[in-house]
Scaffold this active site. Structure first.
Site, PDB file in Angstrom:
ATOM      1  N   ASN A 254       0.877  -1.161   0.000  1.00 50.40           N
ATOM      2  CA  ASN A 254       0.000   0.000   0.000  1.00 50.40           C
ATOM      3  C   ASN A 254       0.921   1.218   0.000  1.00 50.40           C
ATOM      4  OD1 ASN A 254      -1.802   2.038   0.499  1.00 50.40           O
ATOM      5  ND2 ASN A 254      -2.751   1.070   2.270  1.00 50.40           N
TER       6      ASN A 254
ATOM      7  N   ARG B  16      -2.559  -2.080  -3.446  1.00 46.63           N
ATOM      8  CA  ARG B  16      -3.765  -1.287  -3.254  1.00 46.63           C
ATOM      9  C   ARG B  16      -3.701  -0.082  -4.195  1.00 46.63           C
ATOM     10  NH1 ARG B  16      -5.209   3.089   1.213  1.00 46.63           N
ATOM     11  NH2 ARG B  16      -7.429   3.279   0.745  1.00 46.63           N
TER      12      ARG B  16
ATOM     13  N   HIS C  91     -12.970   2.704   0.120  1.00 46.19           N
ATOM     14  CA  HIS C  91     -12.991   1.660   1.164  1.00 46.19           C
ATOM     15  C   HIS C  91     -13.659   0.383   0.654  1.00 46.19           C
ATOM     16  CE1 HIS C  91     -13.117   5.083   4.409  1.00 46.19           C
ATOM     17  NE2 HIS C  91     -11.875   4.710   4.168  1.00 46.19           N
TER      18      HIS C  91
ATOM     19  N   LEU D 106     -15.637   3.093  10.111  1.00 50.76           N
ATOM     20  CA  LEU D 106     -15.309   4.329  10.837  1.00 50.76           C
ATOM     21  C   LEU D 106     -13.862   4.274  11.293  1.00 50.76           C
ATOM     22  CD1 LEU D 106     -18.519   4.553  13.113  1.00 50.76           C
ATOM     23  CD2 LEU D 106     -18.159   5.700  10.918  1.00 50.76           C
TER      24      LEU D 106
ATOM     25  N   ARG E 168     -11.754  15.309   7.750  1.00 49.91           N
ATOM     26  CA  ARG E 168     -12.521  15.653   6.538  1.00 49.91           C
ATOM     27  C   ARG E 168     -13.973  15.967   6.902  1.00 49.91           C
ATOM     28  NH1 ARG E 168     -11.117  10.385   3.212  1.00 49.91           N
ATOM     29  NH2 ARG E 168      -9.471   9.875   4.694  1.00 49.91           N
TER      30      ARG E 168
ATOM     31  N   GLU F 248      -7.677  -5.207   5.624  1.00 54.81           N
ATOM     32  CA  GLU F 248      -7.530  -4.872   4.206  1.00 54.81           C
ATOM     33  C   GLU F 248      -6.372  -5.621   3.559  1.00 54.81           C
ATOM     34  OE1 GLU F 248      -8.300  -0.509   5.129  1.00 54.81           O
ATOM     35  OE2 GLU F 248      -9.116  -0.637   3.106  1.00 54.81           O
TER      36      GLU F 248
HETATM   37  P1  ADP Z   1      -7.346   4.472   8.944  1.00 60.50           P
HETATM   38  O1  ADP Z   1      -8.565   5.033   8.328  1.00 60.50           O
HETATM   39  O2  ADP Z   1      -6.200   5.426   8.956  1.00 60.50           O
HETATM   40  O3  ADP Z   1      -6.998   3.053   8.504  1.00 60.50           O
HETATM   41  P2  ADP Z   1      -8.093   3.229  11.473  1.00 60.50           P
HETATM   42  O4  ADP Z   1      -9.145   2.344  10.930  1.00 60.50           O
HETATM   43  O5  ADP Z   1      -6.853   2.624  12.034  1.00 60.50           O
HETATM   44  O6  ADP Z   1      -7.715   4.383  10.476  1.00 60.50           O
HETATM   45  O7  ADP Z   1      -8.774   4.120  12.609  1.00 60.50           O
HETATM   46  C1  ADP Z   1      -8.035   5.103  13.303  1.00 60.50           C
HETATM   47  C2  ADP Z   1      -8.935   5.782  14.310  1.00 60.50           C
HETATM   48  O8  ADP Z   1      -9.538   4.796  15.151  1.00 60.50           O
HETATM   49  C3  ADP Z   1      -8.196   6.695  15.252  1.00 60.50           C
HETATM   50  O9  ADP Z   1      -8.067   7.976  14.733  1.00 60.50           O
HETATM   51  C4  ADP Z   1      -9.069   6.676  16.471  1.00 60.50           C
HETATM   52  O10 ADP Z   1      -9.979   7.749  16.364  1.00 60.50           O
HETATM   53  C5  ADP Z   1      -9.831   5.399  16.392  1.00 60.50           C
HETATM   54  N1  ADP Z   1      -9.500   4.488  17.482  1.00 60.50           N
HETATM   55  C6  ADP Z   1      -8.471   3.629  17.584  1.00 60.50           C
HETATM   56  N2  ADP Z   1      -8.493   2.977  18.763  1.00 60.50           N
HETATM   57  C7  ADP Z   1      -9.565   3.432  19.441  1.00 60.50           C
HETATM   58  C8  ADP Z   1     -10.134   3.165  20.733  1.00 60.50           C
HETATM   59  N3  ADP Z   1      -9.609   2.284  21.555  1.00 60.50           N
HETATM   60  N4  ADP Z   1     -11.270   3.835  21.056  1.00 60.50           N
HETATM   61  C9  ADP Z   1     -11.804   4.733  20.222  1.00 60.50           C
HETATM   62  N5  ADP Z   1     -11.317   5.034  19.008  1.00 60.50           N
HETATM   63  C10 ADP Z   1     -10.212   4.404  18.627  1.00 60.50           C
END
Ligand code: ADP
Length: 402
Positions: free
Chosen positions: A7, A95, A184, A213, A245, A388
């Site tokens: 990626n 990717r 996604h 999310l 965003r 992914e």
């Molecule tokens: P990306 O879209 O970069 O792949 P991820 O799917 O890894 O991102 O999600 C990252 C987000 O997940 C972080 O910015 C955070 O807001 C949230 N996150 C990670 N761990 C936790 C947690 N234990 N509780 C709440 N939110 C979390």
């Protein structure tokens, strides 16, 4: 069959090597700050095994090619590596963010495919050139090894015109392919398939709402196993409130800002992508920090959580209307897997529609697929970790076996 998943971003390369005989992860790593004064490579060899080893190096990484070389050196280190030589890798899965309307499926990389990815650069000016860098470097370093492109947009190519068209002059679609594409896709497809497996029913019979999310956020309506609508649009900016965003805004905000706030189009674009969303509302973009701030009495952090979860709920309602019958709602990615408050607030008040959460089941971080709905819920609610890299490796393997 050993598959290397790549990626490639503008200044980073995320990679994972999988043994597809049992889908074991042999190594997982990240090269960061490519082209900067000091780069960083981190790689975990044999993650989870008794002899797991983390290798970290700080060094100048001039370009993607040197980054990839460093990664391969670690993977094939004779003392501790997981492959004997480059030739041990059977295939590479890349990717690619934007496949435009050209790609409905993962595709073996040929000169024509490369040209098509290049043609789609105007649709993803930040992502596609970085993805192409990764592909070109891998083609050079692993000459003769089959390489497959897996597109973030491909799963959404089944969305019908009434859902993907913007109500703009039709010539803009004909001339510039301006339409909703969605992203996604690899993640939505993966968790939808997992959900079908867990429910013991064929995916082709299921109607699902998949909610991804993470830093980026999107929701997809899946009808009989196919994407029929999604919240991200021409670019990954539309729809849900994300880390930085904005998601949906009135398009007239652009002209308002230009006329009244002396902002040019570049500044507006930057603001909507990097300084909006949760960060714009409260200064924080990580949901863990937002909860901490709320606990400390920060009212704006509370507002950010309210705005995000309200938008989530609004789209769940919209996609319930799109689908009519919904069999399951899936939460995935960083926030979706870890944040029971966001999950609860997203679905709160939907009980009359047959969506009933089991508070005890919901009250946890999801480490493995977990049913979160109560027994009387007509719609099942699932927390399913996305993966992914595994999804890309599986898709690459399927292309090669065809
Ligand atoms: P990306 O879209 O970069 O792949 P991820 O799917 O890894 O991102 O999600 C990252 C987000 O997940 C972080 O910015 C955070 O807001 C949230 N996150 C990670 N761990 C936790 C947690 N234990 N509780 C709440 N939110 C979390």
């Amino acid at each position: 069959m050993k598959i290397l998943v790549i990626n490639s971003g503008s200044s980073s390369i995320k990679f994972q090597l999988l043994d597809m005989s049992d889908e074991a992860v042999l190594a997982s790593g990240l090269v960061e700050r490519i082209g900067e004064a000091e780069g960083l490579i981190k790689c975990i060899l044999r993650p989870g095994a008794a002899d797991e080893l983390t290798v970290k190096k700080t060094t100048v990484v001039a370009d993607h090619k040197s980054g990839m070389r460093l990664a391969v050196d670690i993977l094939s280190d004779p003392r501790q590596g997981v492959i004997a030589a480059r030739g041990d890798i059977d295939a590479i899965g890349h990717r690619v963010v934007h496949g435009g309307e050209d790609f409905h499926q993962p595709t073996l990389l040929t000169a024509d495919v490369l040209a098509a990815i290049e043609k789609n650069i105007p649709l993803a000016p930040l992502h596609n050139p970085a993805n192409l860098d990764g592909i070109r470097v891998a083609q050079e370093l692993f000459a003769g090894v089959p390489q497959v492109a897996i597109f973030d947009t491909a799963f959404h190519q089944t969305i019908p015109p009434h859902a993907y068209l913007y109500a703009l002059p039709y010539e803009l679609y004909e001339k510039h392919r301006i339409r909703r594409y969605g992203f996604h896709g690899t993640s939505h497809k993966f968790v939808a398939s997992e959900c079908a497996r867990l429910m013991g029913r064929p995916l082709e019979e299921l109607n699902l709402i998949s909610i991804h999310l993470g830093n980026g956020c999107s929701m997809t309506a899946v009808e009989n196993g196919k994407s029929v609508d999604t919240t991200l649009g021409l670019t990954p900016l539309e729809g849900l409130v994300m880390g930085t965003r904005s998601g949906d805004v009135d398009p007239a905000i652009h002209s308002f800002l230009a006329r009244n706030c002396t902002m040019d189009i570049e500044a507006i674009d930057e603001m909507l992508n990097k300084d909006s969303g949760l960060k714009g509302l409260c200064g924080l973009n990580d949901m863990r920090d937002i909860h901490q701030a709320i606990a400390n009495g920060d009212k704006r952090a509370r507002l950010a959580l309210d705005v995000q979860t309200y938008r989530n709920k609004k789209y769940v309602g919209a996609f319930m209307a799109v689908l009519g019958r919904v069999d399951a709602i899936i939460f995935t990615a960083g926030i979706g897997e870890n944040d029971e408050v966001v999950r609860e607030m997203t679905l709160r008040g939907l009980e009359p529609f047959g969506v009933i959460m089991d508070p005890a089941a919901n009250n946890q971080r999801i480490k493995k697929p977990t049913l979160l709905s109560s027994r009387e819920s007509r719609v099942q609610i699932w927390g399913i970790p996305t993966n992914e890299e595994l999804a890309i490796a599986r898709e690459a393997k399927a292309v090669l076996e065809k």
